[in-house]
Design a protein around this motif. Structure first.
Motif, PDB file in Angstrom:
ATOM      1  N   ALA A  74      -2.401   4.312  -5.401  1.00 33.24           N
ATOM      2  CA  ALA A  74      -2.599   2.911  -4.994  1.00 33.24           C
ATOM      3  C   ALA A  74      -3.872   2.336  -5.591  1.00 33.24           C
ATOM      4  CB  ALA A  74      -2.634   2.809  -3.472  1.00 33.24           C
ATOM      5  N   VAL A 110      -3.279   1.490  -9.260  1.00 33.28           N
ATOM      6  CA  VAL A 110      -2.501   0.258  -9.402  1.00 33.28           C
ATOM      7  C   VAL A 110      -3.353  -0.971  -9.106  1.00 33.28           C
ATOM      8  CG1 VAL A 110      -0.559  -1.058  -8.455  1.00 33.28           C
ATOM      9  CG2 VAL A 110      -0.314   1.393  -8.906  1.00 33.28           C
ATOM     10  N   LEU A 164       0.692  -0.951 -12.339  1.00 35.03           N
ATOM     11  CA  LEU A 164       1.892  -0.121 -12.270  1.00 35.03           C
ATOM     12  C   LEU A 164       2.189   0.523 -13.622  1.00 35.03           C
ATOM     13  CD1 LEU A 164       4.383  -2.114  -9.999  1.00 35.03           C
ATOM     14  CD2 LEU A 164       3.409   0.152  -9.553  1.00 35.03           C
ATOM     15  N   PRO A 192       2.260   3.143  -3.868  1.00 33.16           N
ATOM     16  CA  PRO A 192       2.735   1.825  -4.311  1.00 33.16           C
ATOM     17  C   PRO A 192       4.216   1.640  -3.984  1.00 33.16           C
ATOM     18  CG  PRO A 192       1.394   2.860  -6.009  1.00 33.16           C
ATOM     19  CD  PRO A 192       1.613   3.905  -4.959  1.00 33.16           C
ATOM     20  N   ASP A 211       7.165   4.152  -2.539  1.00 35.19           N
ATOM     21  CA  ASP A 211       6.929   4.181  -1.092  1.00 35.19           C
ATOM     22  C   ASP A 211       7.933   5.090  -0.386  1.00 35.19           C
ATOM     23  OD1 ASP A 211       5.761   3.528   1.323  1.00 35.19           O
ATOM     24  OD2 ASP A 211       7.100   1.819   1.655  1.00 35.19           O
TER      25      ASP A 211
END
Length: 666
Positions: free
Chosen positions: A622, A625, A632, A655, A659
């Motif tokens: 995360a 990103v 991404l 992300p 998920d």
């Protein structure tokens, strides 16, 4: 075949390897002897220097590395037998003992199959451990024997990797071989998914072209362009291993001559990297040209010569229509003025003026005054300086002008502090003013991140040559990263280049590829999903309460396996992670360290592109990103650096495309 027969056959192959090494040593000693006596046989100093350079290259080409096998395969094509290796080795009579992998016959080693044996009765692959021949494996192609995926081939592909990148001459696949052996005059774009060997294809194509067009490319040169210095260090040993030592390797910044001492904000960098800036600079440069309004009168000390304003206007108009680089255009105007003066002198004196007279006329004050008025000299730095001080141009909107305009301009171009994007603009201006030397072939890796203006830097250096463009649109992380190859190829001056996809991976395990493929729909590019032939790897996704300690534990576990370990995290987290690992008594290296002394490398996500490690530990996806607009895409890059095992460690939620995943849910 009985076991004793196998042992006898293996002993014979080892004998051939020993004899080949001895022959290579003899070839090198002969070259060294010629080098020491070359000045005695050369006709003059120039010939001696030329011969010396040639022999020095030859000696370097013949260097032997005992840890690298001289040959890796054998072809039995009745009635002959050919050993295929990294270079050509001959015996004392000049008979080949090892054929270079780039030789025409060697192509059968990569392309022959049961369906199309190409006359190959037996293809033999050899297994080596640190240069020692330990095993072999035969395929009887004309007999219709298909052994499936070669065990030796898989072992070589999957061999743990520590330190710089290796060559892949022993493992080149048919679809890769087709690209490697493409003709010199063809430009190719390889859209390669992670682990498909696109970088190796580009490097081996360079080596192949140097083998096939030695003298032509030695004169014109071969250039390898990589995304950063860590990547260049990683690939640096590949071409020398293949006997090619005269290839320039550089980043885009390394091609430029302007010192970088300033940093742009994101908006300014984005505007400066737009293709329209090339047209803006060209228009500004051409706006300096003026049609003369008065006649020219000049004396040579004996006579006064006159050229009418109309004749001068014709000169300027003609040169401008020819559209040469600006600096060459200025010299053409000067030369044509002098030519008209010569015609007048010849008509009056009856003979041609001397070269000294011509030089004096070209530098005479009245001629220089006209030249400076109609085609004034300038420098690339001055042109860019004026643009950034006052970017008033109808091709730019107000927001773009504001982004370009210097808040506090320097007093002169010489005192200005330039950014990396400014250096690209200056190179563009330099190309408008004068011609840039062009390489015979240019290989560009991680090309998806080139801006249009950076692509033009390469276009100028490959104007008279071809390119091999390597990249993956899914791995584009720059603000201006390409969404399709067509537009980028146009900026590179190769709009007709064919785009070839490589989707079968040989390095990245299938479980890792499957994880990364989950990101593709969110990346905004149209690329085929990758698949992998590797079913061995391991993938672990773990939610933890405390990140640093969990990373240290994961590193210790990774070190229980052979090979390299890469710990990759968001740039801001790297120093703290490296400190925690070192505090645990584990030696670490940075991204640029490729000497192989430390097995664990801790590197920021921004430098991971193009690199690979046997075991990769990705920390807090995360954060990776969130660190940049195309985060991404950056995560896609990071996840696909693993060639054996991948651990994903996170305390924050994954992300969105990932998920809810766990190791069991892939």
């Amino acid at each position: 075949m009985t076991v004793p027969a196998l042992e006898t056959d293996l002993a014979a192959e080892r004998d051939h390897l020993d004899a080949s090494r001895w022959a290579l040593r003899r070839m090198r000693e002969h070259a060294e002897e010629l080098f020491t006596t070359g000045d005695k046989v050369a006709g003059d100093a120039y010939a001696a220097e030329t011969l010396g350079r040639h022999l020095a290259r030859r000696i370097a080409d013949l260097a032997d590395n005992p840890d690298t096998p001289l040959f890796f395969g054998r072809l039995d094509i009745e009635p002959d037998r050919f050993y295929i290796g990294r270079r050509h080795v001959t015996d004392a009579k000049g008979e080949p003992m090892v054929l270079d992998w780039r030789a025409p016959v060697s192509r059968k080693f990569y392309q022959a199959s049961v369906a199309d044996p190409q006359g190959v009765a037996v293809r033999r692959r050899f297994g080596f451990v640190k240069g020692d021949l330990t095993s072999f494996e035969d395929e009887h192609l004309t007999a219709g024997e298909d052994i499936g995926t070669s065990r030796i081939l898989l072992e070589e592909i999957e061999r743990p990797r520590v330190g710089p990148m290796r060559d892949i001459v022993a493992t080149i696949q048919p679809e890769q071989d087709e690209l490697v052996r493409a003709e010199l005059d063809e430009s190719i774009c390889v859209q390669g998914a992670p682990g498909t060997g696109k970088t190796a294809v580009g490097l081996h194509r360079a080596a192949y072209l140097l083998y096939l067009h030695r003298e032509r490319l030695r004169r014109a040169g071969v250039l390898i362009v990589g995304p950063n210095t860590a990547f260049l260090q990683y690939i640096a040993s590949v071409l020398p291993t293949l006997g090619e030592v005269e290839v320039r390797q550089s980043t885009i910044d390394g091609l430029l001559t302007t010192p970088v001492r300033a940093v742009d904000d994101e908006r300014a960098a984005e505007v400066k990297n737009q293709a329209k800036l090339a047209a803006v600079l060209q228009k500004r440069l051409l706006s300096r040209i003026r049609r003369p309004e008065a006649a020219l009168t000049v004396s040579d000390g004996s006579y006064r010569w006159r050229i009418s304003a109309e004749a001068l206007r014709r000169i300027v108009d003609d040169v401008r229509r020819e559209a040469p680089p600006y600096g060459i255009g200025r010299e053409r105007v000067r030369a044509r003025i002098v030519s008209l003066l010569m015609l007048q002198s010849e008509a009056r004196r009856g003979d041609s003026p001397s070269e000294g007279w011509q030089r004096r006329m070209g530098k005479a004050a009245p001629v220089l005054e006209v030249l400076d008025a109609v085609w004034p000299a300038t420098t690339p730095e001055q042109l860019v300086f004026e643009l950034l001080c006052d970017p008033d141009d109808e091709d730019l909107d107000e927001a773009e002008r504001a982004a370009l305009r210097w808040a506090k301009p320097a007093k002169t171009a010489k005192s200005a502090k330039w950014s990396a994007a400014d250096a690209v603009l200056i190179d563009e201006a330099a190309g408008l003013i004068d011609r840039v030397a062009s390489f015979g072939h240019v290989v560009v890796d991680e090309a998806q991140d080139l801006s249009p203006m950076q692509a033009r830097v390469i276009a100028r250096r490959s104007e008279h040559g071809s390119i091999t463009l390597l990249g993956d649109l899914a791995q584009g992380t720059a603000p201006w990263a390409a969404r399709d190859w067509g537009s980028l190829l146009a900026h590179l001056g190769k709009p007709g280049a064919r785009v070839v996809p490589l989707t079968t991976g040989f390095r990245v395990p299938a479980a890792v590829v499957a994880l990364a493929n989950r990101l593709l729909p969110a990346l905004g590019v149209d690329v085929p999903a990758a698949r992998s032939l590797r079913t061995d790897g391991a993938l672990s996704i773990g939610t933890v309460a405390e990140v640093d300690g969990s990373v240290v534990d994961a590193v210790r576990a990774a070190l229980a396996h052979p090979g390299s370990v890469g710990v990759i995290a968001a740039d801001a987290a790297v120093d703290a992670l490296a400190g925690a690992i070192r505090a645990a008594g584990i030696a670490t290296a940075g991204a640029a360290d490729t000497d192989g002394e430390a097995r664990v490398t801790v590197l920021p996500a921004s430098l991971a592109k193009g690199l690979e490690y046997d075991h990769v530990i990705v920390v807090e996806p995360a954060d990776i990103v969130a660190a940049e607009p195309r985060g991404l895409n950056r995560l896609f890059v990071v996840l696909t650096r693993a060639v054996s095992r991948l651990d994903v460690i996170h305390a924050r939620p994954l992300p969105a495309p990932l998920d809810g995943l766990s190791s069991a849910g892939i």
